[in-house]
Design a protein around this motif. Structure first.
Motif, PDB file in Angstrom:
ATOM      1  N   GLY A 141       0.841  -1.288  -0.156  1.00  0.00           N
ATOM      2  CA  GLY A 141       0.138   0.193   0.042  1.00  0.00           C
ATOM      3  C   GLY A 141       0.824   1.142   0.056  1.00  0.00           C
ATOM      4  N   ILE A 142       2.163   0.911   0.263  1.00  0.00           N
ATOM      5  CA  ILE A 142       2.981   2.335   0.392  1.00  0.00           C
ATOM      6  C   ILE A 142       3.619   2.769  -0.938  1.00  0.00           C
ATOM      7  N   VAL A 143       3.708   1.643  -1.822  1.00  0.00           N
ATOM      8  CA  VAL A 143       4.539   1.997  -3.175  1.00  0.00           C
ATOM      9  C   VAL A 143       3.767   2.844  -3.891  1.00  0.00           C
ATOM     10  N   HIS A 144       4.482   3.685  -4.544  1.00  0.00           N
ATOM     11  CA  HIS A 144       3.866   4.620  -5.523  1.00  0.00           C
ATOM     12  C   HIS A 144       4.481   4.892  -6.898  1.00  0.00           C
ATOM     13  N   PHE A 145       5.872   4.400  -6.815  1.00  0.00           N
ATOM     14  CA  PHE A 145       6.352   4.576  -8.392  1.00  0.00           C
ATOM     15  C   PHE A 145       5.725   3.385  -9.129  1.00  0.00           C
ATOM     16  N   ASP A 146       5.310   3.715 -10.397  1.00  0.00           N
ATOM     17  CA  ASP A 146       4.723   2.841 -11.281  1.00  0.00           C
ATOM     18  C   ASP A 146       5.614   1.691 -11.736  1.00  0.00           C
ATOM     19  N   SER A 147       7.017   1.925 -11.833  1.00  0.00           N
ATOM     20  CA  SER A 147       7.940   1.145 -12.091  1.00  0.00           C
ATOM     21  C   SER A 147       8.245   0.054 -10.686  1.00  0.00           C
ATOM     22  N   SER A 148       7.739   0.360  -9.906  1.00  0.00           N
ATOM     23  CA  SER A 148       7.541  -0.614  -8.524  1.00  0.00           C
ATOM     24  C   SER A 148       6.285  -1.501  -8.493  1.00  0.00           C
ATOM     25  N   ILE A 149       5.200  -0.553  -8.772  1.00  0.00           N
ATOM     26  CA  ILE A 149       3.932  -1.404  -8.447  1.00  0.00           C
ATOM     27  C   ILE A 149       3.690  -2.338  -9.667  1.00  0.00           C
ATOM     28  N   ARG A 150       4.195  -2.282 -10.944  1.00  0.00           N
ATOM     29  CA  ARG A 150       3.909  -3.407 -11.979  1.00  0.00           C
ATOM     30  C   ARG A 150       4.639  -4.768 -11.267  1.00  0.00           C
ATOM     31  N   PRO A 151       6.027  -4.525 -10.811  1.00  0.00           N
ATOM     32  CA  PRO A 151       6.503  -5.959 -10.539  1.00  0.00           C
ATOM     33  C   PRO A 151       5.886  -6.523  -9.033  1.00  0.00           C
ATOM     34  N   LEU A 152       5.611  -5.623  -8.348  1.00  0.00           N
ATOM     35  CA  LEU A 152       4.909  -6.132  -7.300  1.00  0.00           C
ATOM     36  C   LEU A 152       3.503  -6.638  -7.419  1.00  0.00           C
ATOM     37  N   ALA A 153       2.648  -6.027  -8.495  1.00  0.00           N
ATOM     38  CA  ALA A 153       1.340  -6.505  -8.784  1.00  0.00           C
ATOM     39  C   ALA A 153       1.538  -7.993  -9.485  1.00  0.00           C
ATOM     40  N   LYS A 154       2.860  -8.172 -10.277  1.00  0.00           N
ATOM     41  CA  LYS A 154       3.048  -9.359 -10.771  1.00  0.00           C
ATOM     42  C   LYS A 154       3.165 -10.259  -9.597  1.00  0.00           C
ATOM     43  N   ILE A 155       3.912  -9.992  -8.816  1.00  0.00           N
ATOM     44  CA  ILE A 155       4.283 -11.174  -7.616  1.00  0.00           C
ATOM     45  C   ILE A 155       3.029 -11.511  -6.893  1.00  0.00           C
ATOM     46  N   CYS A 156       2.274 -10.500  -6.686  1.00  0.00           N
ATOM     47  CA  CYS A 156       0.660 -10.798  -6.109  1.00  0.00           C
ATOM     48  C   CYS A 156       0.111 -11.885  -7.209  1.00  0.00           C
ATOM     49  N   GLU A 157      -0.062 -11.620  -8.467  1.00  0.00           N
ATOM     50  CA  GLU A 157      -0.535 -12.371  -9.280  1.00  0.00           C
ATOM     51  C   GLU A 157       0.051 -13.802  -9.266  1.00  0.00           C
ATOM     52  N   LEU A 158       1.455 -14.005  -9.206  1.00  0.00           N
ATOM     53  CA  LEU A 158       2.082 -15.378  -9.154  1.00  0.00           C
ATOM     54  C   LEU A 158       1.641 -15.952  -7.718  1.00  0.00           C
ATOM     55  N   LEU A 159       1.710 -15.186  -6.435  1.00  0.00           N
ATOM     56  CA  LEU A 159       1.225 -15.982  -5.390  1.00  0.00           C
ATOM     57  C   LEU A 159      -0.091 -16.322  -5.349  1.00  0.00           C
ATOM     58  N   VAL A 160      -1.149 -15.585  -5.798  1.00  0.00           N
ATOM     59  CA  VAL A 160      -2.361 -15.886  -6.116  1.00  0.00           C
ATOM     60  C   VAL A 160      -2.630 -16.923  -6.990  1.00  0.00           C
ATOM     61  N   VAL A 161      -2.037 -17.161  -8.029  1.00  0.00           N
ATOM     62  CA  VAL A 161      -2.459 -18.136  -8.998  1.00  0.00           C
ATOM     63  C   VAL A 161      -1.844 -19.325  -8.338  1.00  0.00           C
ATOM     64  N   SER A 162      -0.709 -19.372  -7.534  1.00  0.00           N
ATOM     65  CA  SER A 162      -0.185 -20.452  -6.954  1.00  0.00           C
ATOM     66  C   SER A 162      -1.130 -21.047  -5.845  1.00  0.00           C
ATOM     67  N   TYR A 163      -1.447 -20.061  -5.230  1.00  0.00           N
ATOM     68  CA  TYR A 163      -2.350 -20.336  -4.239  1.00  0.00           C
ATOM     69  C   TYR A 163      -3.656 -21.250  -4.551  1.00  0.00           C
ATOM     70  N   TYR A 164      -4.116 -20.467  -5.375  1.00  0.00           N
ATOM     71  CA  TYR A 164      -5.546 -21.451  -6.241  1.00  0.00           C
ATOM     72  C   TYR A 164      -5.351 -22.359  -6.949  1.00  0.00           C
ATOM     73  N   SER A 165      -3.994 -23.037  -7.102  1.00  0.00           N
ATOM     74  CA  SER A 165      -3.909 -24.047  -8.235  1.00  0.00           C
ATOM     75  C   SER A 165      -4.556 -25.461  -7.294  1.00  0.00           C
ATOM     76  N   LYS A 166      -4.810 -26.222  -8.117  1.00  0.00           N
ATOM     77  CA  LYS A 166      -5.726 -27.481  -7.859  1.00  0.00           C
ATOM     78  C   LYS A 166      -4.711 -28.358  -7.232  1.00  0.00           C
ATOM     79  N   GLU A 167      -3.356 -28.163  -7.613  1.00  0.00           N
ATOM     80  CA  GLU A 167      -2.256 -29.301  -7.018  1.00  0.00           C
ATOM     81  C   GLU A 167      -1.947 -28.445  -5.603  1.00  0.00           C
ATOM     82  N   LYS A 168      -1.836 -29.333  -4.587  1.00  0.00           N
ATOM     83  CA  LYS A 168      -1.227 -28.668  -3.335  1.00  0.00           C
ATOM     84  C   LYS A 168      -0.077 -28.441  -3.432  1.00  0.00           C
ATOM     85  N   ASN A 169       0.350 -27.226  -2.756  1.00  0.00           N
ATOM     86  CA  ASN A 169       1.639 -26.515  -2.987  1.00  0.00           C
ATOM     87  C   ASN A 169       2.194 -25.753  -1.591  1.00  0.00           C
TER      88      ASN A 169
END
Length: 186
Positions: free
Chosen positions: A79-107
């Motif tokens: 919530g504190i990051v404000h540079f666009d060039s920082s937000i994009r990679p952090l948003a991608k990490i969120c997506e990676l985490l969430v996709v992995s979390y909701y995977s049908k395979e246990k991980n």
């Protein structure tokens, strides 16, 4: 390697994929570098913080588990990051985490992420989606929120409203992701 030495190395990283991957390989060979990388990445008023976020993204793409010991720092810092060039990679990490979390395979992601982490990611994703973020973080946020709606039932109705409201003014890339998300929400 000290935080100062890591900081100095980041100064030589540019936006090229090659330079970012070279630095990420160094981190992948020494997981102890992840903590100082997060410290630099969340020094949000320092332009070098974006470079640290780039390396964190490349590291997460290769070895997502390296992020796990730092999930509290990561999720509270979103919530504190404000540079666009920082937000994009952090948003991608969120997506990676969430996709992995909701995977049908246990991980291991399913054990590492807590409800509090998921709530923090949800909040950040909605902020990126309704804020002035560029299209990439908005697209990553849509994907993350679509999946997070499996845990938080209030997300899908809100996501649908926001995506539909911004569809007409969105870029071609935004519209492409929005169509995919809206189709899955029906």
């Amino acid at each position: 390697m000290t935080k100062t030495e890591l900081y100095e190395l980041l100064d030589y990283v540019n936006h090229s994929r090659e330079k970012r991957m070279e630095m990420a390989r160094m981190v992948l060979s020494n997981s102890e570098l992840v903590q100082p990388l997060f410290e630099i990445g969340f020094d949000v008023d320092n332009p070098i913080s974006s470079k640290a976020c780039w390396i964190l993204e490349f590291t997460a793409r290769e070895k997502l588990a390296y992020i796990f010991p730092h999930l509290d720092v990561f999720t509270t810092g979103l919530g504190i990051v404000h540079f666009d060039s920082s937000i994009r990679p952090l948003a991608k990490i969120c997506e990676l985490l969430v996709v992995s979390y909701y995977s049908k395979e246990k991980n291991t992601t399913q054990k590492a992420l807590t409800r509090v982490h998921l709530e923090s990611i949800t909040e950040a994703c909605f902020d990126w989606l309704i804020g002035d973020s560029k299209v990439a973080p908005k697209a990553y946020a849509m994907t993350s929120l679509l999946l997070l709606g499996q845990t938080f039932d209030w997300i899908h109705p809100e996501l649908k409203i926001i995506v539909e409201q911004h569809y007409a003014t969105g870029s071609a890339a935004y519209k492409a992701r929005a169509r995919m998300v809206l189709a899955k929400l029906k």
